[in-house]
Design an enzyme around this catalytic site. Structure first.
Site: not given
Ligand code: 1PR
Length: 541
Positions: A393, A234
């Site tokens: 998500d 991320d």
């Molecule tokens: O909506 O098309 O602009 O895409 C935004 C992207 O950013 C989406 O794929 C969304 O999942 C991601 N995103 C947005 N905000 C966050 C955040 O964390 N605040 N991250 C975010 C998503 C979740 C996973 C993470 C897993 C594994 N992060 O990518 O890597 O949950 O984590 P873990 O193994 O530590 O539990 P758009």
């Protein structure tokens, strides 16, 4: 530096191929017109997308006779992916379109009744005891395709071809063919780590031709498609203005306590390289604040991709901000144009989050009709469905009984705060900030219909908890679609990866915090999977 000629006719991630060629000590000259083909000594035909699209573009630009002439003159030629398919007579993907017909036979689609299609991931290219451009039976190669040539022992050999095969869900398909000056691979050597680089070197140095077809004494053939382990980064700009890898707890990426600064877990390119060297099968970058920043101004993300693709020879996915948008100067930019920028910078797949949810809502509101104008449809039409991942998500919503809502519920082993026995999963947008009245099953079915090639299934409740993947969620989504599903969120130890593979039909599993915090390496996860008897790809140094 010795060089090789590459045909510049096709959109897609050719940057990675150029990087891989340079990595093994050659440089690339571009063929930009049919007349240029005559000056090529060695020629590579990369291919992405549809068979018909590839052949159509080659024919329209007048390349077909020039390429045929190159091959008939006995000069070295390599086809990659659709570049292999083009050598056959035709494909059921586009029945009216003829191929080069160098290999007699027609391609057909994988059967998806009992397995995910496209076939995405690491599989064998096993030439048995024959030698084929340094392919090794114990190695794994990266495939991504829905159409294949079914292997029948002796058939292509009878035409003089040496053949390497892979097996997917009971179907044995042609992974590579070679004869005299021609070699072609269904897999992507430039994305197949060290094993793929070895093949490229064997072609470029000419050593592959010298040994072609001779018997070797390799180990026994190995199994089929591996379980993929994906490292996810991320990425966002921190308060100091640096682009950093961060990681949230249930999507909150700020440190606890005073100041609440953005967690900084390292530099994106460095971490990507580290995970590649540990054996990650893919690396995913998610630009997590793209809904605020206009992606066009987001040059650093493009630079991250460019630099990562110089040293990471496995597939790279980029997500965040892939939607129709308006640039700071008021210019309208389509999602397809944004995706194209990413592909040109070294991405193999783009991942669409918020925009997919909104598109799915419209799809259902229109009674399940498609109009061809969504980002998913446009990008998959141009680059193939395998290039489009939808990142979901979802959040759990508890209900007291199965029919308490119109949404697809399941009976959960983890009841809600008021003892609710059932739950459904609501889709969110903008990084979990806004919950929509769309469940994950509705989303999955809609985006599959639009042409998405894969689902990256996060789970906000599990994100960053180290409590293991949400197996109930994975089961529910796997049962709804045929495309591959990547389980994500909650990995805390290697056992969680084994669990999701053993207890659900997940095609791949993704970890973030577990790797960033240095608790386990990707290699430790894969060693554990191998100990449990699961098929994995081991890093070759
Ligand atoms: O909506 O098309 O602009 O895409 C935004 C992207 O950013 C989406 O794929 C969304 O999942 C991601 N995103 C947005 N905000 C966050 C955040 O964390 N605040 N991250 C975010 C998503 C979740 C996973 C993470 C897993 C594994 N992060 O990518 O890597 O949950 O984590 P873990 O193994 O530590 O539990 P758009």
């Amino acid at each position: 530096m010795p060089h090789v000629y590459l045909l510049d006719y096709v959109a897609g991630n050719v940057r990675s191929l150029v990087n891989a060629i340079e990595k093994v000590g050659y440089s690339v000259e571009w063929i930009r017109s049919p007349e240029d083909v005559a000056k090529a000594d060695k020629l590579i035909l990369p291919g992405v997308g549809h068979f018909g699209h590839c052949m159509g573009q080659l024919a329209a630009a007048g390349y077909v006779p020039a390429i045929r002439g190159h091959i008939e003159a006995g000069k070295p030629f390599m086809g990659i992916c659709v570049g292999l398919q083009a050598l056959f007579e035709g494909s059921s993907e586009d029945p009216g379109v003829p191929g080069f017909g160098l290999v007699k036979g027609r391609l057909d689609r994988f059967d998806d009744t009992e397995k995910s299609v496209p076939h995405i991931g690491w599989n064998s290219a096993n030439a048995g005891r024959r030698s084929l451009y340094d392919l090794r039976p114990e190695s794994k190669y990266y495939y991504v395709h829905s159409y294949k040539y079914p292997y029948v022992a002796g058939e292509l050999e009878g035409q003089g071809w040496t053949v390497a095969t892979g097996t997917y869900g009971g179907e044995t398909f042609v992974g590579a063919v070679a004869k005299e000056n021609v070699v072609a691979t269904q897999f992507h050597p430039e994305k197949s780590g060290v094993a793929g680089l070895r093949l490229l070197k064997s072609f470029l140095s000419g050593e592959g031709i010298q040994t072609l077809g001779q018997a070797t004494h390799g180990p026994a053939p190995t199994g089929g498609l591996t379980r993929r382990v994906i490292a996810c980064l991320d990425v966002r700009t921190n308060d100091e203005g640096d682009l950093v890898v961060t990681k949230g707890d249930q999507y909150d990426v700020r440190e606890k306590g005073d100041g609440r600064s953005v967690r900084n877990l390292g530099k994106p390119v460095e971490l990507a390289r580290r995970y590649y060297e540990q054996g990650a099968d893919e690396v995913t970058f998610l630009n997590i604040t793209s809904f605020r920043d206009c992606p066009l101004a987001d040059v650093p993300m493009l630079e991250v991709l460019r630099r990562a693709s110089e040293s990471v020879f496995v597939p790279l996915t980029i997500g965040g901000g892939i939607r129709d948008t308006v640039d700071v100067d008021g210019t309208e930019v389509s999602a397809l144009e944004i995706a194209t920028m990413y592909f040109k910078s070294g991405a193999d797949k783009v991942s669409i989050g918020s925009d997919a949810v909104l598109a799915a809502e419209e799809y259902h509101a229109a009674g399940g009709n498609l109009f061809g104008n969504t980002a998913i449809e446009q990008i998959s039409r141009a680059y193939g469905s395998q290039a489009v991942v939808v990142s979901v998500d979802p959040k759990r919503v508890y209900v007291p009984k199965a029919d308490a809502t119109r949404h697809s519920t399941l009976k959960t082993a983890f009841p809600g705060p008021k003892g609710e026995s059932h739950c459904w999963y609501a889709c969110t947008i903008k990084g979990g900030r806004e919950t929509r009245d769309l469940d994950v099953v509705e989303l999955a079915r809609a985006v599959e219909a639009m042409g998405a090639g894969e689902l990256l299934l996060n789970c906000i409740d599990r994100d960053g908890t180290s409590a293991g993947f949400d197996l109930e969620l994975v089961d529910q989504v796997k049962a709804a679609v045929r495309i591959p599903v990547i389980a994500s969120s909650g990995a805390g130890n290697p056992g969680h990866f084994a669990e999701v593979f053993e207890r659900t039909g997940a095609d791949a599993a993704l970890g973030a915090g577990i790797f960033h915090r240095g608790e386990y390496t990707v290699k430790q996860v894969k060693d554990h999977l191998a100990e449990r008897g699961l098929e994995v790809r081991m890093f070759e140094g």
